[in-house]
Design a protein around this motif. Structure first.
Motif, PDB file in Angstrom:
ATOM      1  N   UNK A  60       0.814  -1.211   0.000  1.00 60.07           N
ATOM      2  CA  UNK A  60       0.000   0.000   0.000  1.00 60.07           C
ATOM      3  C   UNK A  60       0.856   1.274   0.000  1.00 60.07           C
ATOM      4  N   UNK A  61       1.776   1.337  -0.973  1.00 60.05           N
ATOM      5  CA  UNK A  61       2.525   2.573  -1.223  1.00 60.05           C
ATOM      6  C   UNK A  61       2.337   2.961  -2.697  1.00 60.05           C
ATOM      7  N   UNK A  62       1.099   3.165  -3.128  1.00 59.65           N
ATOM      8  CA  UNK A  62       0.838   3.352  -4.555  1.00 59.65           C
ATOM      9  C   UNK A  62       1.562   4.546  -5.161  1.00 59.65           C
ATOM     10  N   UNK A  63       1.821   5.587  -4.383  1.00 61.27           N
ATOM     11  CA  UNK A  63       2.491   6.768  -4.935  1.00 61.27           C
ATOM     12  C   UNK A  63       3.928   6.473  -5.339  1.00 61.27           C
ATOM     13  N   UNK A  75      -0.779 -22.059   0.800  1.00 65.13           N
ATOM     14  CA  UNK A  75      -0.562 -21.591  -0.574  1.00 65.13           C
ATOM     15  C   UNK A  75      -0.685 -20.078  -0.688  1.00 65.13           C
ATOM     16  N   UNK A  76       0.252 -19.490  -1.439  1.00 71.57           N
ATOM     17  CA  UNK A  76       0.261 -18.058  -1.720  1.00 71.57           C
ATOM     18  C   UNK A  76      -0.020 -17.840  -3.199  1.00 71.57           C
ATOM     19  N   UNK A  77      -1.004 -16.987  -3.491  1.00 70.04           N
ATOM     20  CA  UNK A  77      -1.271 -16.576  -4.870  1.00 70.04           C
ATOM     21  C   UNK A  77      -0.875 -15.112  -4.993  1.00 70.04           C
ATOM     22  N   UNK A  78      -0.011 -14.801  -5.951  1.00 71.74           N
ATOM     23  CA  UNK A  78       0.340 -13.408  -6.206  1.00 71.74           C
ATOM     24  C   UNK A  78      -0.594 -12.880  -7.295  1.00 71.74           C
ATOM     25  N   UNK A  79      -1.320 -11.820  -6.984  1.00 72.05           N
ATOM     26  CA  UNK A  79      -2.256 -11.215  -7.938  1.00 72.05           C
ATOM     27  C   UNK A  79      -1.630  -9.935  -8.475  1.00 72.05           C
ATOM     28  N   UNK A  80      -1.181  -9.995  -9.725  1.00 74.16           N
ATOM     29  CA  UNK A  80      -0.412  -8.906 -10.328  1.00 74.16           C
ATOM     30  C   UNK A  80      -1.349  -7.970 -11.078  1.00 74.16           C
ATOM     31  N   UNK A  91      -1.483 -12.194  -2.288  1.00 74.77           N
ATOM     32  CA  UNK A  91      -0.555 -11.067  -2.161  1.00 74.77           C
ATOM     33  C   UNK A  91      -0.731 -10.162  -3.378  1.00 74.77           C
ATOM     34  N   UNK A  92      -1.013  -8.884  -3.152  1.00 76.55           N
ATOM     35  CA  UNK A  92      -1.263  -7.977  -4.274  1.00 76.55           C
ATOM     36  C   UNK A  92      -0.792  -6.569  -3.919  1.00 76.55           C
ATOM     37  N   UNK A  93      -1.042  -5.614  -4.819  1.00 78.30           N
ATOM     38  CA  UNK A  93      -0.635  -4.233  -4.589  1.00 78.30           C
ATOM     39  C   UNK A  93      -1.739  -3.257  -4.932  1.00 78.30           C
ATOM     40  N   UNK A  94      -1.757  -2.128  -4.244  1.00 78.91           N
ATOM     41  CA  UNK A  94      -2.703  -1.054  -4.550  1.00 78.91           C
ATOM     42  C   UNK A  94      -2.164  -0.169  -5.669  1.00 78.91           C
ATOM     43  N   UNK A  95      -3.064   0.382  -6.468  1.00 75.23           N
ATOM     44  CA  UNK A  95      -2.656   1.313  -7.513  1.00 75.23           C
ATOM     45  C   UNK A  95      -2.361   0.620  -8.821  1.00 75.23           C
ATOM     46  N   UNK A  96      -1.491   1.223  -9.617  1.00 76.92           N
ATOM     47  CA  UNK A  96      -1.234   0.715 -10.972  1.00 76.92           C
ATOM     48  C   UNK A  96      -0.037  -0.218 -11.054  1.00 76.92           C
ATOM     49  N   UNK A  98     -11.553  -8.951 -14.744  1.00 77.08           N
ATOM     50  CA  UNK A  98     -11.793 -10.311 -14.276  1.00 77.08           C
ATOM     51  C   UNK A  98     -10.702 -10.799 -13.318  1.00 77.08           C
ATOM     52  N   UNK A  99      -9.676  -9.991 -13.094  1.00 75.58           N
ATOM     53  CA  UNK A  99      -8.522 -10.446 -12.327  1.00 75.58           C
ATOM     54  C   UNK A  99      -8.898 -10.840 -10.904  1.00 75.58           C
ATOM     55  N   UNK A 100      -9.583  -9.968 -10.202  1.00 69.01           N
ATOM     56  CA  UNK A 100      -9.928 -10.248  -8.805  1.00 69.01           C
ATOM     57  C   UNK A 100     -10.839 -11.462  -8.703  1.00 69.01           C
ATOM     58  N   UNK A 101     -11.862 -11.511  -9.537  1.00 68.04           N
ATOM     59  CA  UNK A 101     -12.804 -12.629  -9.521  1.00 68.04           C
ATOM     60  C   UNK A 101     -12.103 -13.954  -9.784  1.00 68.04           C
ATOM     61  N   UNK A 102     -11.228 -13.972 -10.786  1.00 66.54           N
ATOM     62  CA  UNK A 102     -10.545 -15.207 -11.161  1.00 66.54           C
ATOM     63  C   UNK A 102      -9.554 -15.640 -10.090  1.00 66.54           C
ATOM     64  N   UNK A 103      -8.823 -14.682  -9.539  1.00 66.52           N
ATOM     65  CA  UNK A 103      -7.837 -15.004  -8.511  1.00 66.52           C
ATOM     66  C   UNK A 103      -8.505 -15.561  -7.265  1.00 66.52           C
ATOM     67  N   UNK A 104      -9.572 -14.907  -6.821  1.00 63.36           N
ATOM     68  CA  UNK A 104     -10.218 -15.355  -5.594  1.00 63.36           C
ATOM     69  C   UNK A 104     -11.012 -16.643  -5.787  1.00 63.36           C
TER      70      UNK A 104
END
Length: 258
Positions: free
Chosen positions: A19-22, A98-103, A53-58, A186-192
């Motif tokens: 959560x350091x999107x800037x 298990x860890x899923x990285x959502x890019x 595991x994911x990130x905020x922003x772009x 569809x990224x969030x839906x598919x990952x979860x």
């Protein structure tokens, strides 16, 4: 001031969000300490059966925060920070969940290697990836010299690391760095959906599969010995009995991790 890392649990799934999107979620002390704190929670919470595991922003993570790195004064402090970053990757590989990285976007430098430490990688088809270290006179860290050759093969890893080229999502998938590409919406839906599948799977089984697959130093004889002892133990668990009963009764099993 917002926390550098966010953490929440829902339906047995923990979500760790950089959560350091800037700064494109680049790595400094606050971010790395925040990830370690989140991993502490994952380890001690039996309710957590899968981690996203994911990130905020772009961006997911643009690697090291260069102004922060440039400001580290002594060699001892530099070594301590790099060791702390590397330990994040090691902990992800050794926690038996298990860890899923959502890019969700750009991923570079140590961010790519943090991604590769995870068990599965789901990415938007607009994501971009770069082993950008050589452009600033560094070598890959966060386990990159270990993880990337395992994913891509040594020759391809050398090319990506030598050139520091930015590659698109389709190329990353071709190079075996990504499991699944999704449209952005569809990224969030598919990952979860996958996270829920894993969270509803037998946790003892999933954890031990991860443990042994991540130990690449094992010989065949050692693997067979582990299979012999571990399988015998698992055959006596409640989860195994439930799985067999559910199969016979043609229903979905309800696993408890016992």
């Amino acid at each position: 001031m917002e926390e550098a890392v966010l953490y929440q649990v829902k339906n047995h799934i923990a979500t760790i969000t950089l959560n350091r999107p800037s700064s494109l979620n680049s790595m400094n002390d606050g971010l790395i300490d925040g990830i370690h704190a989140a991993l502490d929670k994952v380890e001690c919470d039996a309710d957590v059966r899968c981690v996203v595991l994911t990130g905020n922003g772009k961006a997911f993570c643009a690697g090291g925060d260069l102004p922060f790195l440039n400001g580290i004064a002594t060699n001892a402090e530099k070594r301590a920070f790099i060791a702390k970053v590397g330990n994040v990757a090691k902990r992800i590989t050794t926690i038996e969940k298990p860890f899923i990285c959502m890019i969700n976007g750009v991923t570079a430098g140590a961010g790519v290697n943090l991604m590769l430490a995870c068990d599965l990688v789901y990415a938007t088809n607009k994501a971009r990836f770069a082993q950008s270290f050589s452009k600033v006179g560094l070598i890959p860290d966060c386990g990159g010299l270990y993880f990337l050759p395992k994913a891509t093969g040594v020759l391809r890893a050398k090319e990506l690391m030598f050139t520091a080229d930015l590659i698109d999502a389709a190329t990353a998938e071709k190079y075996n760095m990504v499991n699944h590409l999704c449209e952005e919406d569809k990224l969030v839906e598919t990952t979860y959906a996958m996270a829920e599948r894993l969270a509803n799977s037998a946790p003892l089984s999933i954890g031990l599969i991860k443990k042994y697959l991540n130990n690449t130093a094992l010989t065949l004889d050692e693997v067979l010995a582990f299979e012999e002892s571990t399988q015998a133990l698992l055959m006596g668990t409640e989860d195994c009995k439930e799985g067999i009963a559910a199969f016979k009764e043609k229903r979905n099993p309800v696993f408890t991790g016992k």
